[in-house]
Design an enzyme around this catalytic site. Structure first.
Site, PDB file in Angstrom:
ATOM      1  N   LYS A  54       0.880  -1.205   0.036  1.00 55.81           N
ATOM      2  CA  LYS A  54       0.048  -0.120   0.001  1.00 55.81           C
ATOM      3  C   LYS A  54       0.779   1.442  -0.035  1.00 55.81           C
ATOM      4  O   LYS A  54       0.468   2.377  -0.726  1.00 55.81           O
ATOM      5  CB  LYS A  54      -0.877   0.101   1.240  1.00 55.81           C
ATOM      6  N   GLN A  98      -4.215  -1.296  10.042  1.00 56.42           N
ATOM      7  CA  GLN A  98      -4.213  -2.430   9.361  1.00 56.42           C
ATOM      8  C   GLN A  98      -4.814  -3.385  10.493  1.00 56.42           C
ATOM      9  O   GLN A  98      -4.393  -3.378  11.827  1.00 56.42           O
ATOM     10  CB  GLN A  98      -2.582  -2.911   9.086  1.00 56.42           C
ATOM     11  N   ASP A 121     -10.757   3.131   4.535  1.00 55.72           N
ATOM     12  CA  ASP A 121     -11.217   1.818   4.645  1.00 55.72           C
ATOM     13  C   ASP A 121     -12.740   1.519   4.534  1.00 55.72           C
ATOM     14  O   ASP A 121     -13.229   0.580   4.101  1.00 55.72           O
ATOM     15  CB  ASP A 121     -10.846   1.004   5.768  1.00 55.72           C
TER      16      ASP A 121
END
Ligand code: GUN
Length: 295
Positions: A54, A98, A121
């Protein structure tokens, strides 16, 4: 007949090129450089690999990014206070924690601590709720990527019967809500089948499009599909394979060999849904930096 292969690497590459071009325009016109903060807690090897991929994508886009690697012993309060600092930092438009987190930290509390306007997200309850009621919002990356794979491969779900296998908060539920929207590229009739269903085939044999997101290797077979349907495989499963040097290989939730004989189009694993998740993450970060979603 064998199915057309839906090339996720190619479609993700187009989206990344679009994001890169729009990023340059945002910088030129408004002097804004999208900024994304990554937070990893502990040293889960898979999480390290995902975050590095990412970060690399952010660099390619010309984004600013920062990564905080915190020890597994970090407390929930320490993590939430870091998130609050990033919430207040105007050069950061996105915050990605994460998952999974160590078990002593509540994922729900951590996600709720993120400013929903920086929730790239799409997991914050405000974004989940806005998606359900049809308001603009940051949408979860993997299901948003599935919609792009369908529309950009000439398999628009409009008016189709889509059967989603799996009801997770990360894929199944948000995907069903995305494809239900009365909007272009959606407006589908959606069924969600899950472990409570006695027989998946009773649903999948009636589907124009099947999306498998159940985390069970090669569970969806050709015998469970309608002739000419479209198959999207969200699964990434490691199965033992002594013929490879690593001793394992990656397979999806779909038995590709039998499914491709029945379907008209299908995604491979790897190279299908996987590359889309990062493409949609950089797009969400750009949207957050543009700042126009929430009025
Ligand atoms: N871990 C596995 N998938 C994801 C994801 O999409 N977002 C975050 N934050 N963590 C993950």
């Amino acid at each position: 007949m064998s199915a057309a292969i839906i090339d996720g690497r190619k479609i993700a590459g187009s989206i990344r090129a679009e994001v890169k071009a729009a990023t340059e325009i945002l910088r030129t016109n408004r002097n804004i450089i999208p900024g994304l903060a990554f937070i990893i807690v502990g040293d889960d090897p898979a999480s390290q690999v995902y975050v590095r991929a990412k970060e690399k994508a952010c660099n390619e886009m010309g984004f600013h990014s920062v990564t905080e690697r915190l020890p597994a012993t970090t407390t929930e309060a320490e993590l939430i206070s870091l998130i609050k600092r990033f919430n207040a930092e105007s050069t950061l438009h996105g915050i990605l924690v994460q998952l999974p987190l160590p078990t002593h930290i509540s994922e729900h509390k951590v996600i709720e601590a993120i400013d929903y306007r920086k929730d790239v997200d799409g997991f914050h309850p405000v974004n989940v709720g806005r998606l359900v009621i049809g308001q603009p919002s940051l949408r979860p990356c993997t299901p948003a990527g599935v919609q792009e794979l369908l529309t950009r491969s000439g398999n628009d779900p409009t008016g189709k019967h889509v059967v989603v296998l799996g009801r997770s908060n990360i894929v199944g539920k948000p995907l069903a809500n995305i494809l239900l929207q009365k909007q272009p590229g959606a407006n589908a009739v959606v069924t969600i089948a899950h472990t409570g269903a006695k027989d998946f085939a009773a649903y999948t044999t009636k589907a124009d499009i099947v999306v498998a997101a159940i985390g069970k290797p090669e569970a969806l077979t050709g015998a469970m599909l309608k002739e000419g349907c479209v198959v999207i495989d969200v699964g990434i499963n490691r199965i033992p394979d002594l013929t490879t040097t690593s001793g394992y290989r990656l397979v999806g939730d779909v038995d590709f060999q039998s499914a491709e004989k029945i379907a008209s189009a299908i995604t491979p694993v790897p190279g299908g849904v996987g590359p889309m998740t990062i493409a949609m993450l950089v797009r969400n970060t750009l949207l957050a930096a543009e700042g126009t979603l929430y009025g």
